[in-house]
Motif scaffolding. Sequence first.
Motif, short mmCIF file in Angstrom:
data_model
loop_
_atom_site.label_atom_id
_atom_site.label_comp_id
_atom_site.label_asym_id
_atom_site.label_seq_id
_atom_site.Cartn_x
_atom_site.Cartn_y
_atom_site.Cartn_z
N PRO A 14 -8.37 -6.24 3.33
CA PRO A 14 -7.63 -5.73 4.48
C PRO A 14 -6.40 -6.61 4.80
O PRO A 14 -5.40 -6.13 5.30
CB PRO A 14 -8.64 -5.79 5.62
CG PRO A 14 -9.98 -5.87 4.97
CD PRO A 14 -9.76 -6.55 3.65
N SER A 15 -6.49 -7.89 4.46
CA SER A 15 -5.32 -8.75 4.66
C SER A 15 -4.54 -8.82 3.35
O SER A 15 -5.06 -9.21 2.32
CB SER A 15 -5.79 -10.14 5.10
OG SER A 15 -5.22 -11.13 4.29
N GLU A 16 -3.28 -8.39 3.43
CA GLU A 16 -2.50 -8.19 2.19
C GLU A 16 -2.34 -9.45 1.36
O GLU A 16 -2.28 -9.40 0.14
CB GLU A 16 -1.11 -7.64 2.53
CG GLU A 16 -1.16 -6.12 2.70
CD GLU A 16 0.19 -5.57 3.06
OE1 GLU A 16 1.19 -6.18 2.65
OE2 GLU A 16 0.22 -4.55 3.77
N ARG A 17 -2.29 -10.59 2.04
CA ARG A 17 -2.04 -11.83 1.31
C ARG A 17 -3.16 -12.15 0.31
O ARG A 17 -2.95 -12.77 -0.70
CB ARG A 17 -1.89 -13.01 2.28
CG ARG A 17 -0.44 -13.23 2.71
CD ARG A 17 -0.31 -14.43 3.60
NE ARG A 17 -1.05 -14.27 4.84
CZ ARG A 17 -1.91 -15.17 5.33
NH1 ARG A 17 -2.13 -16.28 4.69
NH2 ARG A 17 -2.52 -14.94 6.46
#
Length: 225
Positions: A14-17
């Motif tokens: 969910p967190s693009e990084r």
Amino acid sequence: MIQFHSVFKSFASPSEREGKISILNDLNWELAEGDDCAILGPSGSGKSTLLTLAAGLDFPDQGDVSIMNQKLKAFKGDSLIEFRAKNMGIIYQGHYLISSMTALENVMLSPVIQGMSEAKEMSVNILNEVGLSHRLNHFPSQLSGGECQRVAIARSLVHGPKIVLADEPSGSLDRDTGKKVMDLFFSLVNKKRITTILVTHDRHLAKSTKHQYELVSGQLQKIKL
Ligand SMILES: Nc1ncnc2c1ncn2[C@@H]1O[C@H](COP(=O)(O)OP(=O)(O)OP(=O)(O)O)[C@@H](O)[C@H]1O
Ligand SMILES: [Mg+2]
């Protein structure tokens, strides 16, 4: 009976990084007809994901899952749904009974959908086998946790599947009730010679099965308990 061939599975973070989270990593594994096994592994290691792929409810990013020598990704249209309904029984993590249906109706649902003429008789019989003949018309909210799990077991077995995939069926129960439910589960799957994958955190329970594995770094390692 169940084969995983070079299976890779990851999920988008969910967190693009963070990019992708790898869950299964070149998993090669098979389970022979009539055998039962337990899969252990820490929370989040991918046990439910593995069962989902075995059921063909989701697919690998790479590699193949085959059931009864048929690649699940090769099924066309609704044929996979029909194949699963006929050959597999699934006990989900949490029992997922339909709250507006009685115990009997929950168990009857799949054989009725499959057009089995004996749906009611088969359902009454299996509910009898799990010791619930006196609770046929109770709704899930009127049943104890152990009784709900027994209904879920009955539902997974009613249509005479060749394979049962069970995800922590006793996870929410106290130790004694869990043991009773699982003794019942094993007596039924062994009597009916059903190929069974049991996902569990309970090492003691895992000893009841022929093979035991731990899911580590996206692969299954055979363990001896
Ligand atoms: N649809 C999804 N999207 C993103 N990540 C997912 C998805 N489904 C599962 N995951 C992640 O994949 C990992 C493995 O999940 P899975 O449910 O297979 O674990 P598990 O071994 O069954 O854990 P538990 O013992 O807690 O039930 C988890 O970290 C989860 O967050
Ligand atoms: Mg899980």
